[in-house]
Write a protein that holds these residues in place. Structure first.
Motif, PDB file in Angstrom:
ATOM      1  N   UNK A 129      44.519 -23.679  21.812  1.00 54.95           N
ATOM      2  CA  UNK A 129      44.280 -22.676  20.786  1.00 54.95           C
ATOM      3  C   UNK A 129      43.111 -21.759  21.067  1.00 54.95           C
ATOM      4  N   UNK A 130      42.470 -21.896  22.230  1.00 56.55           N
ATOM      5  CA  UNK A 130      41.419 -20.979  22.616  1.00 56.55           C
ATOM      6  C   UNK A 130      40.062 -21.284  22.023  1.00 56.55           C
ATOM      7  N   UNK A 131      39.736 -22.561  21.863  1.00 52.72           N
ATOM      8  CA  UNK A 131      38.401 -22.946  21.426  1.00 52.72           C
ATOM      9  C   UNK A 131      37.899 -24.062  22.319  1.00 52.72           C
ATOM     10  N   UNK A 132      36.599 -24.301  22.264  1.00 50.05           N
ATOM     11  CA  UNK A 132      35.999 -25.367  23.038  1.00 50.05           C
ATOM     12  C   UNK A 132      35.648 -26.533  22.122  1.00 50.05           C
ATOM     13  N   UNK A 133      35.782 -27.743  22.627  1.00 54.99           N
ATOM     14  CA  UNK A 133      35.342 -28.948  21.934  1.00 54.99           C
ATOM     15  C   UNK A 133      34.194 -29.540  22.731  1.00 54.99           C
ATOM     16  N   UNK A 134      33.060 -29.770  22.074  1.00 60.00           N
ATOM     17  CA  UNK A 134      31.868 -30.308  22.730  1.00 60.00           C
ATOM     18  C   UNK A 134      31.277 -31.408  21.872  1.00 60.00           C
ATOM     19  N   UNK A 135      30.712 -32.434  22.514  1.00 57.91           N
ATOM     20  CA  UNK A 135      30.028 -33.474  21.756  1.00 57.91           C
ATOM     21  C   UNK A 135      28.549 -33.138  21.625  1.00 57.91           C
ATOM     22  N   UNK A 136      27.947 -33.647  20.561  1.00 57.40           N
ATOM     23  CA  UNK A 136      26.522 -33.479  20.327  1.00 57.40           C
ATOM     24  C   UNK A 136      26.049 -34.461  19.282  1.00 57.40           C
ATOM     25  N   UNK A 137      24.966 -35.197  19.585  1.00 55.45           N
ATOM     26  CA  UNK A 137      24.405 -36.185  18.670  1.00 55.45           C
ATOM     27  C   UNK A 137      25.455 -37.181  18.191  1.00 55.45           C
ATOM     28  N   UNK A 138      26.383 -37.547  19.079  1.00 61.57           N
ATOM     29  CA  UNK A 138      27.387 -38.551  18.762  1.00 61.57           C
ATOM     30  C   UNK A 138      28.585 -38.032  18.007  1.00 61.57           C
ATOM     31  N   UNK A 139      28.639 -36.723  17.780  1.00 63.52           N
ATOM     32  CA  UNK A 139      29.736 -36.129  17.022  1.00 63.52           C
ATOM     33  C   UNK A 139      30.503 -35.132  17.879  1.00 63.52           C
ATOM     34  N   UNK A 140      31.673 -34.716  17.413  1.00 62.43           N
ATOM     35  CA  UNK A 140      32.482 -33.728  18.123  1.00 62.43           C
ATOM     36  C   UNK A 140      32.466 -32.421  17.341  1.00 62.43           C
ATOM     37  N   UNK A 141      32.238 -31.324  18.068  1.00 63.30           N
ATOM     38  CA  UNK A 141      32.156 -30.001  17.466  1.00 63.30           C
ATOM     39  C   UNK A 141      33.206 -29.086  18.082  1.00 63.30           C
ATOM     40  N   UNK A 142      33.669 -28.139  17.265  1.00 64.71           N
ATOM     41  CA  UNK A 142      34.596 -27.107  17.702  1.00 64.71           C
ATOM     42  C   UNK A 142      33.855 -25.780  17.770  1.00 64.71           C
ATOM     43  N   UNK A 143      34.005 -25.081  18.888  1.00 67.71           N
ATOM     44  CA  UNK A 143      33.353 -23.792  19.089  1.00 67.71           C
ATOM     45  C   UNK A 143      34.412 -22.735  19.323  1.00 67.71           C
ATOM     46  N   UNK A 144      34.506 -21.787  18.394  1.00 71.96           N
ATOM     47  CA  UNK A 144      35.416 -20.660  18.580  1.00 71.96           C
ATOM     48  C   UNK A 144      34.815 -19.692  19.593  1.00 71.96           C
TER      49      UNK A 144
ATOM     50  N   UNK B 110      23.491 -46.771  24.841  1.00 69.70           N
ATOM     51  CA  UNK B 110      22.943 -45.570  25.453  1.00 69.70           C
ATOM     52  C   UNK B 110      22.538 -44.589  24.354  1.00 69.70           C
ATOM     53  N   UNK B 111      21.261 -44.186  24.286  1.00 71.13           N
ATOM     54  CA  UNK B 111      20.824 -43.285  23.228  1.00 71.13           C
ATOM     55  C   UNK B 111      21.425 -41.897  23.386  1.00 71.13           C
ATOM     56  N   UNK B 112      21.631 -41.240  22.253  1.00 73.62           N
ATOM     57  CA  UNK B 112      22.179 -39.893  22.286  1.00 73.62           C
ATOM     58  C   UNK B 112      21.107 -38.904  22.738  1.00 73.62           C
ATOM     59  N   UNK B 113      21.464 -37.998  23.608  1.00 69.60           N
ATOM     60  CA  UNK B 113      20.519 -37.010  24.107  1.00 69.60           C
ATOM     61  C   UNK B 113      20.225 -35.963  23.042  1.00 69.60           C
ATOM     62  N   UNK B 114      18.986 -35.455  23.073  1.00 71.84           N
ATOM     63  CA  UNK B 114      18.577 -34.355  22.209  1.00 71.84           C
ATOM     64  C   UNK B 114      17.840 -33.327  23.048  1.00 71.84           C
ATOM     65  N   UNK B 115      17.689 -32.137  22.514  1.00 73.03           N
ATOM     66  CA  UNK B 115      16.980 -31.080  23.224  1.00 73.03           C
ATOM     67  C   UNK B 115      15.502 -31.402  23.338  1.00 73.03           C
ATOM     68  N   UNK B 116      14.901 -31.073  24.460  1.00 76.88           N
ATOM     69  CA  UNK B 116      13.466 -31.196  24.634  1.00 76.88           C
ATOM     70  C   UNK B 116      12.770 -30.005  23.976  1.00 76.88           C
ATOM     71  N   UNK B 117      11.476 -30.099  23.735  1.00 76.36           N
ATOM     72  CA  UNK B 117      10.756 -28.959  23.164  1.00 76.36           C
ATOM     73  C   UNK B 117      10.946 -27.705  24.025  1.00 76.36           C
ATOM     74  N   UNK B 118      11.356 -26.620  23.392  1.00 74.55           N
ATOM     75  CA  UNK B 118      11.572 -25.365  24.083  1.00 74.55           C
ATOM     76  C   UNK B 118      12.890 -25.254  24.820  1.00 74.55           C
ATOM     77  N   UNK B 119      13.737 -26.290  24.740  1.00 70.28           N
ATOM     78  CA  UNK B 119      15.013 -26.281  25.453  1.00 70.28           C
ATOM     79  C   UNK B 119      16.125 -25.772  24.546  1.00 70.28           C
ATOM     80  N   UNK B 120      17.173 -25.238  25.142  1.00 70.45           N
ATOM     81  CA  UNK B 120      18.322 -24.788  24.358  1.00 70.45           C
ATOM     82  C   UNK B 120      19.623 -25.095  25.099  1.00 70.45           C
ATOM     83  N   UNK B 121      20.694 -25.135  24.348  1.00 76.32           N
ATOM     84  CA  UNK B 121      22.039 -25.282  24.886  1.00 76.32           C
ATOM     85  C   UNK B 121      22.628 -23.893  25.122  1.00 76.32           C
TER      86      UNK B 121
END
Length: 338
Positions: free
Chosen positions: A43-58, A1-12
């Protein structure tokens, strides 16, 4: 399954909802990466995936997220950590950071926090579920075999995983696995596809989205089935045993009858509330980039939403449990264009 990316003009757009929030609050925006499926850590942060990786958002302080507050602008960006093994370089900063794992295949939006507050389980492109620490480092696969293992739940005591095995026809079967022994049990859910299994906080039930109560293809409805426990113990037991036992009752129970297509029921940690995602009638599965509604209900009444947030979203919006530990807020993601 290919990793999703933003479309032109789209944002998260990462948003917060809750019983006291008539309108959702924006806590983060970016047009550089498509982020999905938040988990909310102790600990009061969010964990989200993107482009196959895991990110931490304070998250910003609660005082900055009060009702009527202005949306929070994206944090100033800095360069991503060097040596990122795949995907486009993503500019991160004080609030958004990549978690560096060793040997982790690209992951999807099925990742679940362990109750110990230190580990996370992640479904990956190799079809297996991997376990790692929240601060990164080496990972280990906890499943084996062919097909895809799509993780959605972990028992309140941290002993059992609930996930969906899919076959070549993309038909899902609900599986519960003992983490100590590796033993697996298939949980009966009736006919049709099933997805998104997640324990209720009391450990008695598994909530899921199921097609068992409809003949319309893809018309998922919110369902619950008795959760299997250990042999010799009750459902959701906290003691090791010799193996798994089957549920005490047969078949699923329909908990919400609706004309919409309903996905990903997530109970709050205190068991008082639940969030879920609705698509318009006739939707097949849970596709991306649709007009959807994130709903909040006070249990046990699933039929009368306390809050309903209409957004452009769908796949990636709220695939896994995103409730704050205090059960007062939950996170979700919108994907507007323009």
């Amino acid at each position: 399954m290919p990793m999703r990316t933003l479309r032109p003009g789209q944002r998260t757009v990462v948003m917060i909802g809750g019983p006291e929030l008539a309108e959702p609050e924006i806590v983060f925006e970016t047009d550089e990466i498509l982020l999905e499926a938040p988990n909310w850590t102790a600990g009061g942060r969010l964990l989200l995936n993107g482009e196959g990786r895991l990110f931490s958002l304070d998250l910003p302080p609660v005082a900055d997220c009060g009702e009527g507050a202005a949306p929070t602008a994206p944090a100033p960006a800095a360069e991503a950590a060097a040596g990122s093994p795949r995907g486009a370089e993503v500019r991160t900063g004080p609030r958004l950071r990549e978690i560096p794992f060793d040997g982790l295949p690209p992951i999807n939006n099925d990742h679940v926090l362990h109750p110990d507050g230190a580990h996370i389980y992640m479904s990956a492109a190799d079809g297996q579920i991997h376990r790692g620490r929240l601060d990164g480092g080496p990972v280990e696969a906890v499943t084996t075999g062919e097909g895809g293992h799509f993780l959605h739940g972990i028992s309140p005591d941290g002993a059992l995983l609930a996930y969906v095995d899919v076959d070549t026809h993309w038909q899902g079967r609900l599986v519960v696995q003992d983490l100590a022994t590796g033993e697996r049990a298939h949980v009966p859910t009736g006919t049709g596809h099933v997805d998104g299994p997640e324990w209720t906080p009391d450990g008695r039930w598994l909530l899921c989205s199921s097609e068992a109560f409809t003949s319309a293809p893809g018309h998922a409805q919110i369902t619950r089935v008795p959760a299997p426990g250990r042999i010799g113990d009750g459902a959701g037991a906290r003691h090791a045993g010799a193996g798994m036992r089957e549920p005490a009752a047969d078949g699923p129970e329909h908990v919400l009858i609706s004309g919409t297509v309903d996905w990903f029921p997530h109970p709050s940690p205190d068991g008082r509330w639940a969030s879920y995602l609705t698509y318009p009638p006739g939707t097949l599965g849970h596709p991306e980039d649709r007009e959807v509604v994130v709903k909040l209900v006070e249990l046990p009444d699933w039929s009368r939403p306390v809050r309903a947030y209409a957004i452009p979203g769908g796949q990636g919006t709220i695939n896994v449990n995103s409730w704050a530990p205090a059960s007062d807020r939950f996170a979700f993601v919108s994907y507007p264009i323009g």
